[in-house]
Design a protein around this motif. Structure first.
Motif, PDB file in Angstrom:
ATOM      1  N   TRP A  92       0.852  -1.191   0.000  1.00  0.00           N
ATOM      2  CA  TRP A  92       0.000   0.000   0.000  1.00  0.00           C
ATOM      3  C   TRP A  92       0.888   1.241   0.000  1.00  0.00           C
ATOM      4  O   TRP A  92       1.613   1.494   0.960  1.00  0.00           O
ATOM      5  CB  TRP A  92      -0.906  -0.035   1.219  1.00  0.00           C
ATOM      6  CG  TRP A  92      -1.895   1.063   1.262  1.00  0.00           C
ATOM      7  CD1 TRP A  92      -1.918   2.096   2.143  1.00  0.00           C
ATOM      8  CD2 TRP A  92      -3.018   1.252   0.409  1.00  0.00           C
ATOM      9  NE1 TRP A  92      -2.971   2.912   1.880  1.00  0.00           N
ATOM     10  CE2 TRP A  92      -3.672   2.432   0.830  1.00  0.00           C
ATOM     11  CE3 TRP A  92      -3.534   0.562  -0.675  1.00  0.00           C
ATOM     12  CZ2 TRP A  92      -4.809   2.920   0.198  1.00  0.00           C
ATOM     13  CZ3 TRP A  92      -4.667   1.044  -1.296  1.00  0.00           C
ATOM     14  CH2 TRP A  92      -5.295   2.201  -0.863  1.00  0.00           C
ATOM     15  N   PRO A  93       0.861   2.034  -1.095  1.00  0.00           N
ATOM     16  CA  PRO A  93       1.816   3.141  -1.226  1.00  0.00           C
ATOM     17  C   PRO A  93       1.341   4.462  -0.638  1.00  0.00           C
ATOM     18  O   PRO A  93       2.044   5.460  -0.748  1.00  0.00           O
ATOM     19  CB  PRO A  93       1.958   3.269  -2.746  1.00  0.00           C
ATOM     20  CG  PRO A  93       0.624   2.864  -3.269  1.00  0.00           C
ATOM     21  CD  PRO A  93       0.129   1.801  -2.319  1.00  0.00           C
ATOM     22  N   TYR A  94       0.167   4.500  -0.032  1.00  0.00           N
ATOM     23  CA  TYR A  94      -0.403   5.773   0.410  1.00  0.00           C
ATOM     24  C   TYR A  94      -0.403   5.890   1.932  1.00  0.00           C
ATOM     25  O   TYR A  94      -0.463   4.891   2.634  1.00  0.00           O
ATOM     26  CB  TYR A  94      -1.838   5.919  -0.106  1.00  0.00           C
ATOM     27  CG  TYR A  94      -1.939   5.761  -1.603  1.00  0.00           C
ATOM     28  CD1 TYR A  94      -1.328   6.653  -2.452  1.00  0.00           C
ATOM     29  CD2 TYR A  94      -2.650   4.708  -2.158  1.00  0.00           C
ATOM     30  CE1 TYR A  94      -1.410   6.514  -3.821  1.00  0.00           C
ATOM     31  CE2 TYR A  94      -2.745   4.559  -3.528  1.00  0.00           C
ATOM     32  CZ  TYR A  94      -2.124   5.460  -4.354  1.00  0.00           C
ATOM     33  OH  TYR A  94      -2.213   5.319  -5.708  1.00  0.00           O
ATOM     34  N   VAL A  95      -0.336   7.133   2.396  1.00  0.00           N
ATOM     35  CA  VAL A  95      -0.441   7.442   3.816  1.00  0.00           C
ATOM     36  C   VAL A  95      -1.521   8.510   3.973  1.00  0.00           C
ATOM     37  O   VAL A  95      -1.857   9.202   3.007  1.00  0.00           O
ATOM     38  CB  VAL A  95       0.902   7.954   4.399  1.00  0.00           C
ATOM     39  CG1 VAL A  95       1.939   6.863   4.387  1.00  0.00           C
ATOM     40  CG2 VAL A  95       1.398   9.166   3.664  1.00  0.00           C
ATOM     41  N   PRO A  96      -2.065   8.681   5.169  1.00  0.00           N
ATOM     42  CA  PRO A  96      -3.065   9.727   5.364  1.00  0.00           C
ATOM     43  C   PRO A  96      -2.503  11.120   5.046  1.00  0.00           C
ATOM     44  O   PRO A  96      -1.308  11.382   5.176  1.00  0.00           O
ATOM     45  CB  PRO A  96      -3.436   9.623   6.837  1.00  0.00           C
ATOM     46  CG  PRO A  96      -3.118   8.221   7.189  1.00  0.00           C
ATOM     47  CD  PRO A  96      -1.936   7.841   6.351  1.00  0.00           C
ATOM     48  N   PRO A 115      -9.486   9.218  -1.653  1.00  0.00           N
ATOM     49  CA  PRO A 115      -9.692  10.490  -0.935  1.00  0.00           C
ATOM     50  C   PRO A 115      -9.092  10.454   0.466  1.00  0.00           C
ATOM     51  O   PRO A 115      -9.253   9.485   1.194  1.00  0.00           O
ATOM     52  CB  PRO A 115     -11.214  10.617  -0.866  1.00  0.00           C
ATOM     53  CG  PRO A 115     -11.751   9.683  -1.879  1.00  0.00           C
ATOM     54  CD  PRO A 115     -10.731   8.630  -2.099  1.00  0.00           C
ATOM     55  N   GLY A 116      -8.367  11.511   0.815  1.00  0.00           N
ATOM     56  CA  GLY A 116      -7.762  11.603   2.135  1.00  0.00           C
ATOM     57  C   GLY A 116      -6.375  10.993   2.220  1.00  0.00           C
ATOM     58  O   GLY A 116      -5.775  10.975   3.288  1.00  0.00           O
ATOM     59  N   TYR A 117      -5.849  10.477   1.109  1.00  0.00           N
ATOM     60  CA  TYR A 117      -4.538   9.843   1.098  1.00  0.00           C
ATOM     61  C   TYR A 117      -3.631  10.519   0.067  1.00  0.00           C
ATOM     62  O   TYR A 117      -4.101  11.041  -0.942  1.00  0.00           O
ATOM     63  CB  TYR A 117      -4.640   8.358   0.719  1.00  0.00           C
ATOM     64  CG  TYR A 117      -5.230   7.499   1.799  1.00  0.00           C
ATOM     65  CD1 TYR A 117      -4.440   6.976   2.800  1.00  0.00           C
ATOM     66  CD2 TYR A 117      -6.586   7.202   1.816  1.00  0.00           C
ATOM     67  CE1 TYR A 117      -4.973   6.177   3.792  1.00  0.00           C
ATOM     68  CE2 TYR A 117      -7.128   6.407   2.806  1.00  0.00           C
ATOM     69  CZ  TYR A 117      -6.315   5.893   3.786  1.00  0.00           C
ATOM     70  OH  TYR A 117      -6.843   5.111   4.761  1.00  0.00           O
ATOM     71  N   VAL A 118      -2.342  10.508   0.327  1.00  0.00           N
ATOM     72  CA  VAL A 118      -1.316  10.944  -0.621  1.00  0.00           C
ATOM     73  C   VAL A 118      -0.230   9.879  -0.653  1.00  0.00           C
ATOM     74  O   VAL A 118      -0.163   9.021   0.218  1.00  0.00           O
ATOM     75  CB  VAL A 118      -0.704  12.312  -0.247  1.00  0.00           C
ATOM     76  CG1 VAL A 118      -1.716  13.417  -0.371  1.00  0.00           C
ATOM     77  CG2 VAL A 118      -0.118  12.296   1.141  1.00  0.00           C
ATOM     78  N   ARG A 119       0.640   9.949  -1.649  1.00  0.00           N
ATOM     79  CA  ARG A 119       1.714   8.977  -1.780  1.00  0.00           C
ATOM     80  C   ARG A 119       2.699   9.107  -0.624  1.00  0.00           C
ATOM     81  O   ARG A 119       2.967  10.193  -0.151  1.00  0.00           O
ATOM     82  CB  ARG A 119       2.435   9.184  -3.100  1.00  0.00           C
ATOM     83  CG  ARG A 119       3.237   7.977  -3.494  1.00  0.00           C
ATOM     84  CD  ARG A 119       3.572   7.979  -4.960  1.00  0.00           C
ATOM     85  NE  ARG A 119       2.585   7.405  -5.848  1.00  0.00           N
ATOM     86  CZ  ARG A 119       2.288   6.118  -5.939  1.00  0.00           C
ATOM     87  NH1 ARG A 119       2.858   5.269  -5.138  1.00  0.00           N
ATOM     88  NH2 ARG A 119       1.421   5.676  -6.815  1.00  0.00           N
ATOM     89  N   ASN A 120       3.238   7.991  -0.188  1.00  0.00           N
ATOM     90  CA  ASN A 120       4.171   7.954   0.937  1.00  0.00           C
ATOM     91  C   ASN A 120       5.551   8.411   0.452  1.00  0.00           C
ATOM     92  O   ASN A 120       6.337   7.630  -0.048  1.00  0.00           O
ATOM     93  CB  ASN A 120       4.260   6.545   1.512  1.00  0.00           C
ATOM     94  CG  ASN A 120       5.070   6.490   2.774  1.00  0.00           C
ATOM     95  OD1 ASN A 120       5.542   7.502   3.264  1.00  0.00           O
ATOM     96  ND2 ASN A 120       5.226   5.302   3.314  1.00  0.00           N
ATOM     97  N   VAL A 121       5.832   9.713   0.576  1.00  0.00           N
ATOM     98  CA  VAL A 121       7.098  10.254   0.083  1.00  0.00           C
ATOM     99  C   VAL A 121       8.204  10.169   1.121  1.00  0.00           C
ATOM    100  O   VAL A 121       9.367  10.360   0.798  1.00  0.00           O
ATOM    101  CB  VAL A 121       6.944  11.714  -0.376  1.00  0.00           C
ATOM    102  CG1 VAL A 121       6.067  11.798  -1.583  1.00  0.00           C
ATOM    103  CG2 VAL A 121       6.428  12.577   0.734  1.00  0.00           C
ATOM    104  N   VAL A 122       7.883   9.891   2.349  1.00  0.00           N
ATOM    105  CA  VAL A 122       8.900   9.798   3.391  1.00  0.00           C
ATOM    106  C   VAL A 122       9.816   8.601   3.120  1.00  0.00           C
ATOM    107  O   VAL A 122      11.025   8.673   3.323  1.00  0.00           O
ATOM    108  CB  VAL A 122       8.241   9.689   4.784  1.00  0.00           C
ATOM    109  CG1 VAL A 122       9.263   9.496   5.857  1.00  0.00           C
ATOM    110  CG2 VAL A 122       7.408  10.929   5.039  1.00  0.00           C
TER     111      VAL A 122
END
Length: 155
Positions: A92-96, A115-122
């Motif tokens: 799962w590549p997304y975080v809140p 909706p409510g999620y963005v890609r995990n860039v950290v």
């Protein structure tokens, strides 16, 4: 004391647990799988039904998300779903939305995200510098902050 008790003492198994394998840690595995219809959802559930250690399976078809909890190995679960369903499986590549400092940075914002999620860039080293605030940005933002007692009095 009967004959059965005497025989059972000689035939008893050792009480050590050296031969038992250590139990896997309880964890939650989240993965992204393309789910088109109810049949796809049913196939995913059936593929995880017989796996030992699986406590629960939650399938969210609108988000294309499968959540598995239990005493399992994440790589093994993902391989099993890919093999049994024939679909591409990825973690799962997304975080809140709240976790990322700049959610609309080029590396973080993703139109395909639920909706409510963005890609995990950290965890992505190529996009992480774009989504983090630099020291000059932090300094300028703090200068006009309401929480800063030495802030600009013009505001």
């Amino acid at each position: 004391m009967g004959i059965v008790d005497v025989v059972s003492e000689f035939c008893s198994l050792p009480r050590t647990r050296r031969h038992l394998k250590p139990r896997k840690q309880f964890q939650t595995v989240e993965m992204k799988v393309l789910i088109d219809c109810d049949g796809c959802e049913r196939r995913i559930r059936k593929s995880l039904e017989g796996v030992s250690g699986v406590t629960s399976v939650d399938v969210a078809p609108r988000q294309h998300k499968v959540t598995v909890t239990g005493h399992v190995d994440a790589a093994k679960i993902m391989r099993r779903v890919a093999y049994k369903t024939g679909k591409r499986v990825e973690p799962w590549p997304y975080v809140p939305y709240d976790v990322v400092a700049h959610p609309y940075a080029p590396g973080a914002y993703d139109k395909k995200a639920p909706p409510g999620y963005v890609r995990n860039v950290v965890s992505d080293p190529t996009a992480a510098p774009l989504a983090r605030a630099s020291s000059t940005e932090v300094r300028y933002a703090a200068a006009f902050s309401d929480e800063n007692p030495n802030a600009c009095v013009v505001m």
